[in-house]
Design an enzyme around this catalytic site. Structure first.
Site, PDB file in Angstrom:
ATOM      1  CE1 TYR A 160      70.929  86.656  26.318  1.00 53.72           C
ATOM      2  CE2 TYR A 160      69.404  85.017  27.169  1.00 53.72           C
ATOM      3  CZ  TYR A 160      70.681  85.523  27.057  1.00 53.72           C
ATOM      4  OH  TYR A 160      71.706  84.877  27.671  1.00 53.72           O
ATOM      5  CG  HIS A 217      69.595  88.376  29.142  1.00 46.83           C
ATOM      6  ND1 HIS A 217      70.472  89.306  28.665  1.00 46.83           N
ATOM      7  CD2 HIS A 217      70.347  87.350  29.592  1.00 46.83           C
ATOM      8  CE1 HIS A 217      71.716  88.859  28.808  1.00 46.83           C
ATOM      9  NE2 HIS A 217      71.658  87.672  29.375  1.00 46.83           N
ATOM     10  NE  ARG A 288      70.607  82.277  36.300  1.00 51.41           N
ATOM     11  CZ  ARG A 288      71.538  81.508  35.731  1.00 51.41           C
ATOM     12  NH1 ARG A 288      71.910  80.383  36.307  1.00 51.41           N
ATOM     13  NH2 ARG A 288      72.111  81.860  34.607  1.00 51.41           N
ATOM     14  CD  GLU A 344      73.588  79.214  32.397  1.00 54.12           C
ATOM     15  OE1 GLU A 344      74.077  79.940  33.295  1.00 54.12           O
ATOM     16  OE2 GLU A 344      73.089  79.668  31.363  1.00 54.12           O
TER      17      GLU A 344
END
Ligand code: CS2
Ligand code: MG
Length: 408
Positions: A160, A217, A288, A344
């Site tokens: 990923y 992921h 998140r 992020e």
């Protein structure tokens, strides 16, 4: 006060940003982001066909009632398309409210709890040495936190978010050659054999202070994720992201019984109901969600407040698919939230993007400083927007070596 019109734009420099502009009878306007990565035309159509015609004539100050009207009124609730469309409206209404109050949004939430927000960058490498070089570049720029993704020896297609060539970056995974996805190959066994030692080598190379994050992921089963979390403990990660498929909230119980590694999940969630169990049972450490995908500031704030009751900190999604409008909404929440964790943030602020979305928000040495301008503090230049249009693109998909479809 009344909403007189609202326009939807799709396009941007190398991205399909979905931007909503809501106009009022007092001459002001608010901006919202409805970008749903690789499905951008769908929230745009929902806005144009159903939501905007209903908005005209409403009082933009009643953002709570407008949110409830669309959410409850749809009857068929939730889902990423609807919530991204509601999210854009909600952001734009908060933007209008902040401008009316002549205050930056964080003031309306309760003021600042911190001066700036720590962000993390994405380091990627085709192999461990390539990854070490990528991490070094961010550490040298002053970043305190870095997400690390590495090519896996013997795995065709590598893993990923791994770049195709040494020294290359792979921040944005959309391929704009069309809507048919490329196929990447995944092998959980090889990954689980390689990655724990690689993370430990990174810890040893960069010392105790670097905050190291890693994103699985959604690719492991609950049992594999528990074994993996146990194996990576010596590397003392800041977080382990999406170890299991996100729709199974119970999947993290086994991991929690076997490891104390901090867990982050939620970039694909659309509502508080998707993470209620995770938060209330204290199965995660970081939530998140992205403000766009959870229906805007009104609903994101509810999630942040539930999380605060259960020692869960924020780590809002900040993939480059979100426009600077969503990132601005998150920046205001980040300086306010008592339970802020990290943000992020990928530095993709190209000159074209800055010209399309002018603002005084600024990134400096791994920290995001919020603008003091009223409202969201970001603008949208319609004359720049004329340069762009929708470009069809796709994520890759993942298959096992025998061809079985896997989680991307
Ligand atoms: C990723 C995302 O940023 C992340 O943590 O998991 O980049 C994700 O792959 C994309 O948002 C998908 O559109
Ligand atoms: Mg992720």
């Amino acid at each position: 006060m009344k909403i007189t019109d609202a326009k939807v734009f799709v396009g941007g420099p190398g991205k399909n940003y979905v931007t909503l502009k809501i106009m009022t009878d007092q001459g002001g306007y608010g901006l919202g982001d409805a970008t749903l990565n690789n499905r951008e035309t769908l929230p745009a159509a929902y806005l144009r066909d159903y939501l905007v015609p209903n908005l005209i004539g409403m009082d933009p100050r009643n953002s709570e009632d407008i949110w409830q009207f669309f959410y409850r009124g749809a009857y068929f609730r939730r889902g990423p398309i609807a919530m991204a469309a509601f999210g854009a409206i909600d952001m734009a209404l908060w933007d209008i409210k902040g401008k009316l109050a002549n205050m930056p949004l964080y003031q309306l939430f309760g003021g600042k709890s911190r001066d700036s927000a720590m962000v993390y960058a994405h380091a990627t490498g085709t192999d461990l040495e390539d990854l070490m070089a990528s991490i070094t570049r961010y550490v040298d720029q002053g970043y305190e936190a870095v997400r690390v993704q590495c090519g896996i020896p013997g795995m065709p297609g590598s893993g990923y978010a791994v770049p195709e060539e040494k020294g290359a970056k792979r921040d944005y995974i959309t391929d704009f050659s069309g809507v048919r996805p490329k196929v990447e190959i995944w092998d959980s066994e090889r990954y689980m054999r390689f990655m724990p030692d690689a993370l430990m080598a990174i810890r040893e190379r960069f010392g105790p202070d670097l905050k190291i994050l890693h994103d699985v992921h959604h690719r492991l089963t609950p049992r594999e994720a528990a074994a993996f979390a146990k194996a990576v403990e010596p590397a003392r990660l800041f977080w382990l992201e999406d170890p299991t498929p996100a729709e199974d909230q119970g999947a993290l119980r086994l991991l929690r019984q076997h490891s104390t590694v901090p867990v982050a999940i939620g970039e694909v969630f659309n509502s508080i109901w998707d993470c209620q169990k995770l938060i209330e049972e204290e199965l995660i450490d970081f939530i998140r969600v992205a403000v766009t995908y959870v229906g805007g500031i009104t609903h994101a704030k509810r999630i942040v407040e539930l999380a605060a009751l259960h020692h869960v900190r924020t780590g809002f999604h900040g993939a480059p698919s979100h426009s600077p409008i969503c990132m601005a909404a998150q920046a205001h929440l980040n300086v306010w939230a008592p339970n802020f964790g990290i943000q992020e943030y990928l530095v993709l602020g190209t000159d074209e993007c800055d010209a399309l979305f002018p603002s005084d928000h600024r990134m400096e040495r791994g920290r995001f400083h919020v603008s003091e301008a009223p409202g969201l503090g970001v603008d949208f230049d319609e004359s720049q927007a004329e340069r762009y249009s929708f470009q069809p693109g796709s994520h890759p998909v993942a298959r096992l070596e025998d061809g079985t479809m896997w989680n991307y």
